[in-house]
Design a protein around this motif. Sequence first.
Motif, PDB file in Angstrom:
ATOM      1  N   ALA A  38       0.772  -1.347   0.022  1.00 37.35           N
ATOM      2  CA  ALA A  38       0.027  -0.075  -0.003  1.00 37.35           C
ATOM      3  C   ALA A  38       0.970   1.275   0.100  1.00 37.35           C
ATOM      4  N   SER A  39       0.907   1.865  -1.066  1.00 38.51           N
ATOM      5  CA  SER A  39       1.792   2.764  -1.153  1.00 38.51           C
ATOM      6  C   SER A  39       1.039   4.155  -2.081  1.00 38.51           C
ATOM      7  N   VAL A  40       0.388   4.951  -1.071  1.00 42.93           N
ATOM      8  CA  VAL A  40      -0.669   6.129  -1.734  1.00 42.93           C
ATOM      9  C   VAL A  40       0.195   6.990  -2.738  1.00 42.93           C
ATOM     10  N   SER A  41       1.311   7.577  -2.291  1.00 42.64           N
ATOM     11  CA  SER A  41       1.753   8.282  -3.316  1.00 42.64           C
ATOM     12  C   SER A  41       2.635   7.508  -4.211  1.00 42.64           C
ATOM     13  N   SER A  44       6.939   4.776  -1.242  1.00 46.45           N
ATOM     14  CA  SER A  44       7.077   3.756  -0.645  1.00 46.45           C
ATOM     15  C   SER A  44       7.757   2.436  -1.580  1.00 46.45           C
ATOM     16  N   VAL A  60      -0.971  -0.619  -4.212  1.00 43.24           N
ATOM     17  CA  VAL A  60      -2.302  -0.238  -4.376  1.00 43.24           C
ATOM     18  C   VAL A  60      -2.447   1.391  -3.746  1.00 43.24           C
ATOM     19  N   ARG A 121      -7.134  -3.703  13.248  1.00 46.47           N
ATOM     20  CA  ARG A 121      -6.396  -2.650  13.882  1.00 46.47           C
ATOM     21  C   ARG A 121      -5.832  -2.866  15.301  1.00 46.47           C
ATOM     22  N   GLN A 125      -2.409  -0.485  12.567  1.00 48.10           N
ATOM     23  CA  GLN A 125      -3.166  -0.014  11.273  1.00 48.10           C
ATOM     24  C   GLN A 125      -2.569  -0.632  10.008  1.00 48.10           C
ATOM     25  N   LYS A 128      -4.038  -4.224   9.388  1.00 53.83           N
ATOM     26  CA  LYS A 128      -5.107  -4.009   8.811  1.00 53.83           C
ATOM     27  C   LYS A 128      -5.126  -3.724   7.341  1.00 53.83           C
ATOM     28  N   VAL A 129      -4.275  -2.803   6.903  1.00 56.24           N
ATOM     29  CA  VAL A 129      -4.001  -2.503   5.486  1.00 56.24           C
ATOM     30  C   VAL A 129      -3.471  -3.703   4.806  1.00 56.24           C
ATOM     31  N   GLU A 132      -6.488  -5.862   4.231  1.00 50.67           N
ATOM     32  CA  GLU A 132      -7.206  -5.232   2.906  1.00 50.67           C
ATOM     33  C   GLU A 132      -6.639  -5.207   1.569  1.00 50.67           C
ATOM     34  N   GLY A 154       1.308   0.402   6.378  1.00 50.97           N
ATOM     35  CA  GLY A 154       1.625   1.371   7.283  1.00 50.97           C
ATOM     36  C   GLY A 154       0.872   2.165   7.803  1.00 50.97           C
ATOM     37  N   ASN A 155       1.187   3.263   8.409  1.00 52.55           N
ATOM     38  CA  ASN A 155       0.243   4.251   9.322  1.00 52.55           C
ATOM     39  C   ASN A 155       0.101   5.633   8.619  1.00 52.55           C
ATOM     40  N   ALA A 156      -1.003   5.716   7.876  1.00 53.82           N
ATOM     41  CA  ALA A 156      -1.140   6.886   7.108  1.00 53.82           C
ATOM     42  C   ALA A 156       0.093   7.169   5.810  1.00 53.82           C
ATOM     43  N   GLY A 158       4.334   5.959   4.655  1.00 54.68           N
ATOM     44  CA  GLY A 158       5.319   4.878   4.955  1.00 54.68           C
ATOM     45  C   GLY A 158       4.767   3.668   5.388  1.00 54.68           C
TER      46      GLY A 158
HETATM   47  C1  LIG Z   1      -6.153   0.976   0.212  1.00 55.05           C
HETATM   48  C2  LIG Z   1      -5.615   1.573   1.422  1.00 55.05           C
HETATM   49  C3  LIG Z   1      -5.932   1.594   2.694  1.00 55.05           C
HETATM   50  C4  LIG Z   1      -5.326   2.306   3.689  1.00 55.05           C
HETATM   51  N1  LIG Z   1      -5.807   2.449   5.095  1.00 55.05           N
HETATM   52  C5  LIG Z   1      -4.995   2.975   5.762  1.00 55.05           C
HETATM   53  C6  LIG Z   1      -5.982   2.812   7.410  1.00 55.05           C
HETATM   54  O1  LIG Z   1      -6.755   2.247   7.492  1.00 55.05           O
HETATM   55  N2  LIG Z   1      -5.106   3.296   8.119  1.00 55.05           N
HETATM   56  C7  LIG Z   1      -3.634   4.060   8.037  1.00 55.05           C
HETATM   57  O2  LIG Z   1      -3.033   4.304   8.954  1.00 55.05           O
HETATM   58  N3  LIG Z   1      -3.176   4.038   6.844  1.00 55.05           N
HETATM   59  C8  LIG Z   1      -3.714   3.287   5.552  1.00 55.05           C
HETATM   60  N4  LIG Z   1      -3.501   3.410   4.369  1.00 55.05           N
HETATM   61  C9  LIG Z   1      -1.865   4.016   4.399  1.00 55.05           C
HETATM   62  C10 LIG Z   1      -1.021   2.739   4.134  1.00 55.05           C
HETATM   63  O3  LIG Z   1      -1.090   2.034   5.293  1.00 55.05           O
HETATM   64  C11 LIG Z   1       0.498   3.195   3.881  1.00 55.05           C
HETATM   65  O4  LIG Z   1       0.974   4.001   5.134  1.00 55.05           O
HETATM   66  C12 LIG Z   1       0.653   4.352   2.962  1.00 55.05           C
HETATM   67  O5  LIG Z   1      -0.057   3.797   1.649  1.00 55.05           O
HETATM   68  C13 LIG Z   1       1.971   4.663   2.496  1.00 55.05           C
HETATM   69  O6  LIG Z   1       1.960   5.643   1.257  1.00 55.05           O
HETATM   70  P1  LIG Z   1       3.176   6.390   0.885  1.00 55.05           P
HETATM   71  O7  LIG Z   1       4.288   5.527   0.215  1.00 55.05           O
HETATM   72  O8  LIG Z   1       2.822   7.407   0.066  1.00 55.05           O
HETATM   73  O9  LIG Z   1       3.897   6.928   1.854  1.00 55.05           O
HETATM   74  C14 LIG Z   1      -3.919   2.881   3.302  1.00 55.05           C
HETATM   75  C15 LIG Z   1      -3.547   2.927   2.147  1.00 55.05           C
HETATM   76  C16 LIG Z   1      -4.071   2.126   1.248  1.00 55.05           C
HETATM   77  C17 LIG Z   1      -3.787   2.445  -0.333  1.00 55.05           C
END
Ligand SMILES: Cc1cc2nc3c(=O)[nH]c(=O)nc-3n(C[C@H](O)[C@H](O)[C@H](O)COP(=O)(O)O)c2cc1C
Length: 187
Positions: A38-41, A44, A60, A121, A125, A128-129, A132, A154-156, A158
């Motif tokens: 899970a890497s939003v940006s 990571s 994702v 969780r 966190q 859980k990710v 998911e 991760g947690n929001a 990283g």
């Molecule tokens: C589908 C999805 C669900 C996520 N849900 C949570 C969550 O419930 N709680 C949380 O702290 N982070 C959540 N995240 C963030 C990831 O755990 C991770 O910290 C983040 O995607 C890292 O992104 P980066 O590489 O941009 O820093 C989620 C990310 C994705 C893609």
Amino acid sequence: MEKSVTYFEKPGESNTDELIKLVKSRLEGSNIKYIAIASVSGESALKLDDVIDGVKIINVTHHAGFRDKNNLEISEDKRVELEKRGILTFVGSHALSGVGRGISNKFGGVTPVEIIAASFRMFSQGIKVCAEISIMLADAGLIPVGEEIIAIGGNAHGLDSAAILTPANMTNVFDMKIHEIIAMPRP
Ligand SMILES: Cc1cc2nc3c(=O)[nH]c(=O)nc-3n(C[C@H](O)[C@H](O)[C@H](O)COP(=O)(O)O)c2cc1C
């Protein structure tokens, strides 16, 4: 069987580099062929790819509109950069909130799927990710069910959690098996 688990003192982004090292060493000598991250940006995911060879990485990001209407949180440049390295970025409804969150946002209360998320969780966190995104990627046909993979979250921002698990589709979610925690923050 003895296996080690690393517990980070606190959750969050500061654990990203160490987490990636731990995943790399757990991969050595294993038969694991897929990593779900899970890497939003996309940051990571790029860091992971810099260090890891020989496995398929699938990323994702958050669903469109998670923060702002019609907006994805990964830039087109980052998405293309990942694709050039053979890493697809999946975007879709979040398996452990989904329409359930829309219902509880509007009417209050909680839906069963959100209770599953809250239960994961209790680990972190990130764990859980891991669960998911494995459902999301299994349902997209991007990772196999019935085969062990590594999932990372991760947690929001990283990374701070990783697990070896066997994914399941959403229709058989309780077939998911979590075999090993590689690392997580200690709650
Ligand atoms: C589908 C999805 C669900 C996520 N849900 C949570 C969550 O419930 N709680 C949380 O702290 N982070 C959540 N995240 C963030 C990831 O755990 C991770 O910290 C983040 O995607 C890292 O992104 P980066 O590489 O941009 O820093 C989620 C990310 C994705 C893609």
